[in-house]
Scaffold this motif. Structure first.
Motif, PDB file in Angstrom:
ATOM      1  N   GLU A  98       0.830  -1.214   0.000  1.00  0.00           N
ATOM      2  CA  GLU A  98       0.000   0.000   0.000  1.00  0.00           C
ATOM      3  C   GLU A  98       0.859   1.258   0.000  1.00  0.00           C
ATOM      4  OE1 GLU A  98      -2.549   2.061  -0.452  1.00  0.00           O
ATOM      5  OE2 GLU A  98      -3.913   1.052   0.951  1.00  0.00           O
ATOM      6  N   SER A 131      -3.746   6.033   0.017  1.00  0.00           N
ATOM      7  CA  SER A 131      -4.719   6.616  -0.907  1.00  0.00           C
ATOM      8  C   SER A 131      -4.273   8.010  -1.346  1.00  0.00           C
ATOM      9  CB  SER A 131      -6.092   6.681  -0.234  1.00  0.00           C
ATOM     10  OG  SER A 131      -7.061   6.880  -1.220  1.00  0.00           O
ATOM     11  N   GLY A 132      -4.257   8.217  -2.659  1.00  0.00           N
ATOM     12  CA  GLY A 132      -3.836   9.507  -3.198  1.00  0.00           C
ATOM     13  C   GLY A 132      -2.336   9.724  -3.120  1.00  0.00           C
ATOM     14  N   GLY A 142      -2.192   5.569  -5.266  1.00  0.00           N
ATOM     15  CA  GLY A 142      -1.560   6.507  -6.188  1.00  0.00           C
ATOM     16  C   GLY A 142      -1.454   6.044  -7.632  1.00  0.00           C
ATOM     17  N   GLY A 160      -8.816   3.885  -6.143  1.00  0.00           N
ATOM     18  CA  GLY A 160      -9.904   4.605  -5.477  1.00  0.00           C
ATOM     19  C   GLY A 160      -9.939   6.047  -5.888  1.00  0.00           C
ATOM     20  N   ASN A 161      -8.965   6.780  -5.361  1.00  0.00           N
ATOM     21  CA  ASN A 161      -8.882   8.224  -5.547  1.00  0.00           C
ATOM     22  C   ASN A 161      -9.101   8.714  -6.973  1.00  0.00           C
ATOM     23  OD1 ASN A 161      -7.416  10.907  -4.466  1.00  0.00           O
ATOM     24  ND2 ASN A 161      -7.815   9.403  -2.846  1.00  0.00           N
TER      25      ASN A 161
HETATM   26  C1  1GP Z   1      -5.811   2.999  -0.914  1.00  0.00           C
HETATM   27  O1  1GP Z   1      -4.700   1.396  -2.237  1.00  0.00           O
HETATM   28  C2  1GP Z   1      -5.862   2.133  -2.118  1.00  0.00           C
HETATM   29  O2  1GP Z   1      -5.873   2.272   0.235  1.00  0.00           O
HETATM   30  C3  1GP Z   1      -6.181   2.932  -3.352  1.00  0.00           C
HETATM   31  O3  1GP Z   1      -5.398   4.081  -3.454  1.00  0.00           O
HETATM   32  O4  1GP Z   1      -7.074   5.890  -3.636  1.00  0.00           O
HETATM   33  O5  1GP Z   1      -4.714   6.279  -4.365  1.00  0.00           O
HETATM   34  O6  1GP Z   1      -6.227   4.820  -5.693  1.00  0.00           O
HETATM   35  P1  1GP Z   1      -5.867   5.342  -4.334  1.00  0.00           P
END
Ligand code: 1GP
Length: 250
Positions: free
Chosen positions: A178, A181-182, A208, A229-230
């Motif tokens: 990991e 996030s972002g 990221g 996600g982000n």
């Molecule tokens: C976060 O690995 C996940 O815990 C996804 O990361 O939101 O940067 O895409 P992102």
């Protein structure tokens, strides 16, 4: 013994498609209508499974959002990716039972897990154990800050490998590299490659990742599941989701 149906589904996705595309849904700021729309579009674009959670949630809508994701996801697995003890819901198919093995904070290695276990048992929730590792990614991330733990230095692939092997020997069912996030910088391909060569359990990589090319190079390096996600929280970003799916399902 509780079944491992959802874990088996994840293994089948990896076996059938080569790799899996996971969309991380952060419940903050979402309404049930938005969830319905986002999940439908994601499935149409080729997302295989959904994680729901966040390292720091401001809204009190967790249960409602998990229920809505599950109601919209059909046969696609819906797995809680908990940032804290407050992120438990009976509506999910399973929970990623994380142990923050890159850190030395006992609370996140076993403390929170012992608090959560009886609740999960009563819910008969499937728990998928996961050796969770934070990898240095340029700046301090929410996950590092909230967990009060140091990430593994990006160029120290050997340290990541040692932790992943230890988790595998302890019987954990998955490993998560990991970046946060972002994250400014995603997990280095060199590290993914070194870690994946010694694992027989799924290797999850996230944090990221902003382009299909970047997702593709994590896959080439040895990731089994890519979590994004982000990137998809931005307006109009769903248009590129099919390209991400194509890059991941090679
Ligand atoms: C976060 O690995 C996940 O815990 C996804 O990361 O939101 O940067 O895409 P992102």
């Amino acid at each position: 013994m509780k079944s491992d149906k959802t874990y088996q589904k994840i293994l089948n996705i990896v076996a059938d498609k080569g790799h899996g595309f996971v969309l991380l849904i952060d419940p903050d700021g979402l309404t049930p209508d938005m969830v319905r729309e986002n999940v439908a579009r994601a499935i149409e674009a080729g997302v295989d499974a959904f994680f729901v959670g966040g390292s720091f949630l401001m809204d009190k809508n967790f249960d409602e959002i998990v229920r809505e994701v599950k109601a919209s996801a059909g046969e696609h697995p819906v797995i809680i990716f908990p940032g804290s003890l407050y992120q438990i819901s009976p509506y999910a198919d399973a929970i990623l039972f994380l142990s923050l093995i890159s850190g030395r904070n006992p609370e996140h290695l076993i403390g929170a897990q012992a608090m959560a276990a009886p609740i999960l048992w009563k819910m008969q929730m499937e728990a998928i154990s996961c050796g969770y590792m934070l990898i240095e990614s340029g700046t301090l991330t929410s996950a590092e800050y909230v967990s009060n733990s140091l990430p593994i230095p990006r160029e120290k692939s050997g340290i990541a490998l040692a932790h992943a092997l230890a988790a595998q020997y302890m019987g954990m069912k998955s490993i998560y590299l990991e970046a946060g996030s972002g994250a400014q910088l995603s997990v280095p391909e060199e590290m993914i490659s070194v870690v994946s060569e010694s694992l027989h359990i799924p290797l999850i990589v996230g944090g990221g990742i902003r382009t299909p090319e970047e997702a593709s190079s994590k896959i080439q390096a040895g990731a089994d599941l890519i979590v994004i996600g982000n990137y998809f929280e931005k307006q109009g970003s769903y248009d590129l989701m099919k390209e991400f799916a194509a890059a991941i399902h090679v």
